[in-house]
Design a protein around this motif. Structure first.
Motif, PDB file in Angstrom:
ATOM      1  N   GLY A  66       8.282  -1.580  12.992  1.00  0.00           N
ATOM      2  CA  GLY A  66       8.421  -0.097  12.950  1.00  0.00           C
ATOM      3  C   GLY A  66       9.639  -0.260  10.926  1.00  0.00           C
ATOM      4  O   GLY A  66       8.873   1.109  10.227  1.00  0.00           O
ATOM      5  N   ASP A  67       8.978  -1.883  10.551  1.00  0.00           N
ATOM      6  CA  ASP A  67       9.515  -1.489   9.405  1.00  0.00           C
ATOM      7  C   ASP A  67       8.486  -2.198   8.618  1.00  0.00           C
ATOM      8  O   ASP A  67       7.109  -1.943   8.932  1.00  0.00           O
ATOM      9  N   THR A  68       8.295  -1.774   7.059  1.00  0.00           N
ATOM     10  CA  THR A  68       6.876  -1.980   6.588  1.00  0.00           C
ATOM     11  C   THR A  68       7.243  -2.525   5.206  1.00  0.00           C
ATOM     12  O   THR A  68       8.068  -2.915   4.249  1.00  0.00           O
ATOM     13  N   VAL A  73       2.202  -5.763  -6.694  1.00  0.00           N
ATOM     14  CA  VAL A  73       1.793  -6.582  -8.477  1.00  0.00           C
ATOM     15  C   VAL A  73       1.255  -5.955  -9.363  1.00  0.00           C
ATOM     16  O   VAL A  73       0.363  -4.875  -9.774  1.00  0.00           O
ATOM     17  N   THR A  74       2.154  -6.686 -10.115  1.00  0.00           N
ATOM     18  CA  THR A  74       2.080  -5.370 -11.459  1.00  0.00           C
ATOM     19  C   THR A  74       1.610  -6.664 -12.386  1.00  0.00           C
ATOM     20  O   THR A  74       2.202  -7.915 -13.162  1.00  0.00           O
ATOM     21  N   PRO A  75       0.140  -6.253 -12.726  1.00  0.00           N
ATOM     22  CA  PRO A  75      -0.646  -6.841 -13.515  1.00  0.00           C
ATOM     23  C   PRO A  75      -0.419  -6.806 -15.336  1.00  0.00           C
ATOM     24  O   PRO A  75       0.644  -6.466 -15.936  1.00  0.00           O
ATOM     25  N   ILE A  76       0.246  -8.257 -15.773  1.00  0.00           N
ATOM     26  CA  ILE A  76       0.397  -8.297 -17.355  1.00  0.00           C
ATOM     27  C   ILE A  76      -0.958  -7.846 -18.527  1.00  0.00           C
ATOM     28  O   ILE A  76      -1.828  -8.747 -18.291  1.00  0.00           O
ATOM     29  N   GLN A  77      -0.679  -7.128 -19.298  1.00  0.00           N
ATOM     30  CA  GLN A  77      -1.452  -7.335 -20.298  1.00  0.00           C
ATOM     31  C   GLN A  77      -2.924  -6.212 -20.100  1.00  0.00           C
ATOM     32  O   GLN A  77      -2.289  -5.641 -18.752  1.00  0.00           O
ATOM     33  N   SER A  78      -3.700  -7.058 -20.011  1.00  0.00           N
ATOM     34  CA  SER A  78      -4.867  -6.213 -19.191  1.00  0.00           C
ATOM     35  C   SER A  78      -5.771  -6.651 -18.290  1.00  0.00           C
ATOM     36  O   SER A  78      -6.976  -6.700 -17.571  1.00  0.00           O
ATOM     37  N   ASN A  79      -4.331  -7.581 -17.609  1.00  0.00           N
ATOM     38  CA  ASN A  79      -5.002  -8.396 -16.567  1.00  0.00           C
ATOM     39  C   ASN A  79      -5.397  -7.482 -15.358  1.00  0.00           C
ATOM     40  O   ASN A  79      -4.131  -6.963 -14.987  1.00  0.00           O
ATOM     41  N   ARG A  80      -6.310  -7.084 -14.881  1.00  0.00           N
ATOM     42  CA  ARG A  80      -6.433  -6.501 -13.844  1.00  0.00           C
ATOM     43  C   ARG A  80      -7.626  -6.404 -12.377  1.00  0.00           C
ATOM     44  O   ARG A  80      -7.500  -8.169 -12.964  1.00  0.00           O
ATOM     45  N   ASN A 114      -7.614  -3.952  -3.848  1.00  0.00           N
ATOM     46  CA  ASN A 114      -7.574  -4.267  -4.915  1.00  0.00           C
ATOM     47  C   ASN A 114      -6.905  -3.224  -5.678  1.00  0.00           C
ATOM     48  O   ASN A 114      -6.002  -1.855  -4.916  1.00  0.00           O
ATOM     49  N   ILE A 115      -5.484  -4.128  -6.227  1.00  0.00           N
ATOM     50  CA  ILE A 115      -4.108  -3.823  -7.370  1.00  0.00           C
ATOM     51  C   ILE A 115      -4.508  -2.191  -7.654  1.00  0.00           C
ATOM     52  O   ILE A 115      -3.995  -0.893  -8.263  1.00  0.00           O
ATOM     53  N   ASP A 116      -5.887  -2.243  -8.234  1.00  0.00           N
ATOM     54  CA  ASP A 116      -6.058  -1.237  -9.399  1.00  0.00           C
ATOM     55  C   ASP A 116      -6.388   0.455  -8.533  1.00  0.00           C
ATOM     56  O   ASP A 116      -6.567   1.202  -8.668  1.00  0.00           O
ATOM     57  N   THR A 117      -6.552   0.364  -7.180  1.00  0.00           N
ATOM     58  CA  THR A 117      -6.720   1.598  -6.110  1.00  0.00           C
ATOM     59  C   THR A 117      -4.974   1.622  -4.947  1.00  0.00           C
ATOM     60  O   THR A 117      -5.085   2.874  -4.328  1.00  0.00           O
ATOM     61  N   LEU A 118      -4.054   1.360  -5.485  1.00  0.00           N
ATOM     62  CA  LEU A 118      -3.696   1.648  -4.932  1.00  0.00           C
ATOM     63  C   LEU A 118      -2.337   2.243  -5.488  1.00  0.00           C
ATOM     64  O   LEU A 118      -1.481   1.731  -6.913  1.00  0.00           O
ATOM     65  N   LYS A 119      -1.552   2.821  -5.603  1.00  0.00           N
ATOM     66  CA  LYS A 119      -0.006   3.780  -6.243  1.00  0.00           C
ATOM     67  C   LYS A 119       0.351   2.397  -7.048  1.00  0.00           C
ATOM     68  O   LYS A 119       1.578   2.308  -5.525  1.00  0.00           O
ATOM     69  N   ASP A 120       1.034   2.684  -7.480  1.00  0.00           N
ATOM     70  CA  ASP A 120       2.175   1.731  -8.362  1.00  0.00           C
ATOM     71  C   ASP A 120       1.290   0.239  -8.388  1.00  0.00           C
ATOM     72  O   ASP A 120       2.909  -0.152  -7.830  1.00  0.00           O
ATOM     73  N   PHE A 121       0.767  -0.119  -8.373  1.00  0.00           N
ATOM     74  CA  PHE A 121       0.476  -1.474  -7.628  1.00  0.00           C
ATOM     75  C   PHE A 121       0.993  -1.831  -6.929  1.00  0.00           C
ATOM     76  O   PHE A 121       1.417  -2.877  -6.863  1.00  0.00           O
ATOM     77  N   THR A 122       0.777  -1.120  -4.934  1.00  0.00           N
ATOM     78  CA  THR A 122       2.034  -1.945  -4.520  1.00  0.00           C
ATOM     79  C   THR A 122       1.135  -1.320  -2.537  1.00  0.00           C
ATOM     80  O   THR A 122       0.959  -0.053  -2.778  1.00  0.00           O
ATOM     81  N   LEU A 123       0.962  -2.522  -2.354  1.00  0.00           N
ATOM     82  CA  LEU A 123       0.315  -2.443  -1.559  1.00  0.00           C
ATOM     83  C   LEU A 123       1.437  -2.295   0.227  1.00  0.00           C
ATOM     84  O   LEU A 123       2.167  -2.954   0.267  1.00  0.00           O
ATOM     85  N   ASN A 124       0.868  -1.240   0.838  1.00  0.00           N
ATOM     86  CA  ASN A 124       2.261  -0.938   2.359  1.00  0.00           C
ATOM     87  C   ASN A 124       1.328  -1.182   4.068  1.00  0.00           C
ATOM     88  O   ASN A 124      -0.047  -1.592   3.817  1.00  0.00           O
ATOM     89  N   VAL A 125       2.136  -2.783   3.888  1.00  0.00           N
ATOM     90  CA  VAL A 125       1.769  -3.257   5.083  1.00  0.00           C
ATOM     91  C   VAL A 125       2.913  -2.877   6.022  1.00  0.00           C
ATOM     92  O   VAL A 125       4.011  -3.223   6.880  1.00  0.00           O
ATOM     93  N   PRO A 126       2.766  -1.605   7.040  1.00  0.00           N
ATOM     94  CA  PRO A 126       3.531  -1.280   8.655  1.00  0.00           C
ATOM     95  C   PRO A 126       3.490  -2.294   9.828  1.00  0.00           C
ATOM     96  O   PRO A 126       2.490  -2.674   9.576  1.00  0.00           O
TER      97      PRO A 126
END
Length: 433
Positions: A66-68, A73-80, A114-126
């Motif tokens: 039930g947790d998530t 992952v926040t890229p530094i500078q231009s690393n995407r 891919n982190i570029d497709t995620l809101k706030d670079f965050t992957l939620n794993v229920p």
């Protein structure tokens, strides 16, 4: 004035508290300015570039159903263009930097983005009760997350340049509503110590239709009954010699209501069967009429009953012509070594057949070796996969028609990653010992 300030501070504190229906986010681990080499999405030819590897201990972090799990992952500078992958491990988990590709663990890949497709670079794993995934052969499997031990978080870099990033792994706790009981730390799951075993043995040779003639099935199930009772830990064995179609359906339907997740069921059928041009199989029971397909028990009708079974493990053994029509594919055995506990804690719906798509003789060489292997086993547990693997070549070589025994998942049922275990009875020690 002090009273007003105090009330304002109290109000701010109350607003900051979680309310019913809201989840609480708890950080687990955080890395600043972590780095990953270029092209680090797999082991290179030099063997030097690996994915970055972060294990999450489910018990220590108190991660519940039930947790998530939140991976940011926040890229530094231009690393995407970095990739987050999630792999679940249910046993024999190896925490080794050299095993970051997953090749030395029993982890299953369940999620990637891919982190570029995620809101706030965050992957939620229920963390759901079960998780569905596709293995490397394209098979769709389901695993029970009550047995989850580790979650491996992998960061991959397919870019031509090294990358830097900040990593934060947190848990969003499942919110409790007013009408809910608190979520238990672990869902109760079947264990080897609480396991119960049952068997249904069906053997038909006295058919009402005189055109269908067999001599051995009734005595065959008596032989199998004997070795199971004497040497293995079965709480109940139901023998159905010369059973009608309705008797078989009623027996299995009753068991689908009575047996629970601590139960394991073996179903053995010996008799006549037929197949259509579309490879649909049909069992002939005592009241079957040779030319009336509706009087047979079809695989489809059988599977509809088995689909209601709540047992941990279900093993269907078919000693009849065209038996492989119930097997969804022939498995490659010994593809991965597992402990007995690992085999047991994941569900299974397995089928074993004496032959492929051919007719077989009344005198069953398959059953002879099946019983022989059970009788000579000296281990505490014998898995159905090991049993099959130890006898398939002998059955093929010792039969004139070169029977091809088959083994796999039951066609039409959701497969699992576990296996049926035959549990030997414990030998009683004598008083002199």
């Amino acid at each position: 004035m002090k009273l007003i300030v105090g009330l304002l501070l109290m109000g701010c504190w109350l607003v900051s508290l979680p309310t019913h229906g809201q989840s609480v986010v708890e950080p687990i681990v955080q890395f600043r300015n972590d780095s990953i080499p270029a092209m680090a999405f797999s082991v290179t030819g030099s063997g030097r570039h690996f994915n970055r590897f972060y294990p999450v201990d489910v018990d220590n972090s108190k991660l519940h159903i039930g947790d998530t799990l939140q991976v940011k992952v926040t890229p530094i500078q231009s690393n995407r263009n970095l990739i987050i992958s999630i792999r679940n491990c249910y046993g024999n988990c190896t925490i080794d930097e050299k095993a970051t590709s997953g090749s030395k663990t029993t982890a299953y890949s369940v999620l990637s983005a891919n982190i570029d497709t995620l809101k706030d670079f965050t992957l939620n794993v229920p963390i759901t009760p079960t998780v569905a995934f596709t293995d490397n052969t394209g098979r769709k499997l389901s695993l029970d997350n009550a047995g989850l031990k580790f979650i491996f978080v992998y960061i991959s870099n397919p870019n031509m340049a090294p990358a830097q990033y900040d990593l934060k792994i947190s848990i969003a706790r499942k919110a409790e509503r007013n009408n809910e009981y608190p979520l238990p730390a672990k869902i109760k799951r079947p264990t080897m110590t609480t396991a119960r075993y049952h068997a249904v043995l069906i053997g038909i040779n006295d058919y009402n239709d005189a055109r269908i003639k067999l001599n051995r099935p009734r005595s065959d199930i008596a032989r199998l009954d004997s070795v199971l009772r004497q040497q293995y830990d079965f709480a109940s064995i139901i023998r159905l010699p010369n059973a009608t179609k309705q008797m078989v359906k009623d027996t299995l339907t009753a068991l689908s209501y009575r047996l629970l997740s601590d139960d394991n069921l073996l179903i053995f059928f010996a008799g006549h069967s037929v197949s259509t041009d579309e490879n649909n199989g049909f069992w002939a029971l005592k009241d079957t009429r040779q030319e009336d397909l509706d009087s047979y028990l079809s695989n489809a009708a059988l599977v509809s009953i088995l689909n209601e079974m709540r047992t941990q493990h279900l093993l269907l053994v078919v000693d009849a012509c065209y038996g492989s029509t119930i097997v969804t594919y022939q498995m490659m055995t010994n593809a991965k070594l597992q402990t007995w506990e690992e085999k047991y804690t994941q569900k299974s719906r397995k089928a074993m057949s004496c032959s492929s798509l051919e007719e077989v003789p009344d005198n069953s060489v398959f059953l002879d070796y099946f019983i022989k292997r059970l009788a000579t086993n000296s281990e505490e547990y014998l898995s159905s996969e090991e049993l099959f693997d130890s006898m398939k070549n002998e059955v093929h070589n010792k039969t004139q028609i070169r029977q091809k025994p088959t083994y796999g998942h039951i066609k039409g049922l959701t497969p699992g990653a576990g296996d049926f275990l035959f549990k030997r009875k414990r030998r009683l020690t004598s008083q002199s010992e």
